[in-house]
Design a protein around this motif. Sequence first.
Motif, PDB file in Angstrom:
ATOM      1  N   PRO A 252       0.834  -1.209   0.000  1.00  0.00           N
ATOM      2  CA  PRO A 252       0.000   0.000   0.000  1.00  0.00           C
ATOM      3  C   PRO A 252       0.864   1.253   0.000  1.00  0.00           C
ATOM      4  N   VAL A 253       0.374   2.330  -0.616  1.00  0.00           N
ATOM      5  CA  VAL A 253       1.152   3.568  -0.661  1.00  0.00           C
ATOM      6  C   VAL A 253       0.502   4.704   0.120  1.00  0.00           C
ATOM      7  N   GLU A 299       0.698  10.001  10.468  1.00  0.00           N
ATOM      8  CA  GLU A 299       2.046  10.148  11.025  1.00  0.00           C
ATOM      9  C   GLU A 299       3.026  10.735  10.003  1.00  0.00           C
ATOM     10  N   ARG A 300       2.623  10.796   8.732  1.00  0.00           N
ATOM     11  CA  ARG A 300       3.532  11.271   7.679  1.00  0.00           C
ATOM     12  C   ARG A 300       3.096  12.616   7.103  1.00  0.00           C
ATOM     13  N   ARG A 301       2.174  13.296   7.766  1.00  0.00           N
ATOM     14  CA  ARG A 301       1.641  14.541   7.223  1.00  0.00           C
ATOM     15  C   ARG A 301       2.718  15.629   7.142  1.00  0.00           C
ATOM     16  N   GLU A 302       2.552  16.491   6.149  1.00  0.00           N
ATOM     17  CA  GLU A 302       3.427  17.636   5.951  1.00  0.00           C
ATOM     18  C   GLU A 302       2.561  18.897   5.937  1.00  0.00           C
ATOM     19  N   PHE A 324       0.040  13.376  -1.283  1.00  0.00           N
ATOM     20  CA  PHE A 324       1.187  14.123  -1.788  1.00  0.00           C
ATOM     21  C   PHE A 324       2.484  13.344  -1.591  1.00  0.00           C
ATOM     22  N   VAL A 325       2.644  12.742  -0.409  1.00  0.00           N
ATOM     23  CA  VAL A 325       3.881  12.009  -0.105  1.00  0.00           C
ATOM     24  C   VAL A 325       4.024  10.800  -1.019  1.00  0.00           C
ATOM     25  N   GLU A 329       7.018   9.980  -3.763  1.00  0.00           N
ATOM     26  CA  GLU A 329       7.796   8.736  -3.738  1.00  0.00           C
ATOM     27  C   GLU A 329       7.714   8.017  -5.067  1.00  0.00           C
ATOM     28  N   ALA A 330       6.564   8.060  -5.716  1.00  0.00           N
ATOM     29  CA  ALA A 330       6.408   7.419  -7.011  1.00  0.00           C
ATOM     30  C   ALA A 330       7.269   8.097  -8.063  1.00  0.00           C
ATOM     31  N   ARG A 331       7.335   9.425  -8.007  1.00  0.00           N
ATOM     32  CA  ARG A 331       8.168  10.154  -8.975  1.00  0.00           C
ATOM     33  C   ARG A 331       9.648   9.846  -8.757  1.00  0.00           C
TER      34      ARG A 331
END
Length: 335
Positions: A252-253, A299-302, A324-325, A329-331
């Motif tokens: 999962p992403v 937990e990964r919010r910006e 967004f994260v 990461e995909a790019r």
Amino acid sequence: MTDAISKTPLLAVRDLRVARQTETGEVEIVTGIDLTLNEGEVLGIVGESGCGKSVSMLSLLGILPPALRVSSGSAVFEGEDLFAQEESRLAKLRGSRIGFVFQDPMTSLNPVMTIGAQLSEPLRYHAGLGRKEAWAEAGRLLLLVGIPGGESRLSSYPHQLSGGMRQRVMIAMSIACRPSLLIADEPTTALDVTTQAQIVDLIFDIRRQFGLSVIWVSHDLALLSQIADRIAVFYSGRIVEEGTAEQICSAPVHPYTQALISSMPVANRGEGRRLKTIDGLPPDPARRPVGCAFAPRCERREARCLVAPPALLPMDGERRAACFVAHDEARELVR
């Protein structure tokens, strides 16, 4: 999982929005769902309570509670936009082309009508069978769904059957007229574990026998990983991640999907290792955050996650994600 899937869409939902009337105006419960179900496919829908799963499915058949309405969107099923149909046409499609298994067999059946009367009704209305023919077919349906006695059970009332048998009756009603689409809205929620497994096996035996396409709504991601071809993850009225069952469950992403999987019980987790939980609750639709709805629990919010909601964009293969994260990461992976 399905053996053969046609790429011909059986159902295509675009920009589905469902609003609830409140004292201060309308509030969007579902905020722009895009879904496609191909012929022969099993699509799983997962998410916490209050994320819009059941509301989205009920809207397709025009059976939303009075305070809710479809405010925009389209749902093209077998060439017809369900949202553009008169109630008389929807009544013909319900039960004939689209079967629906509700989540609570204890309350879904009419307590003052016999099982035979309830099973015969769609056969007479949709298939045009006479009273005797419909009654006999109802008996055969009970045998098909594993209720012993068949026709002898038709005179029983719902309270005389166990929860598992009542759910089997609901399944018999949903497939009585050989629909092409079966929507199962958490059909095992109110049942014990053993009966749950029996109901899952029953629905999939019937699916293979009749060639049904299935939308299966569930809280149980582990179950969907075993039975679905694709999975759509709902959160706060929208899809936040969609992909093949293998993509969603193995890699999962989206942080919400990752959190759901981390909170699943796992055999042999190890002594002293606690089951992870997701702090907090999905937001009230009337107080949905301006940015990503999951950001307050993530937990990964910006900082950018608090400003605007991320779009649901294509990722690898059949996957889409709204994060967004995850997009960053995909790019990085393709550079």
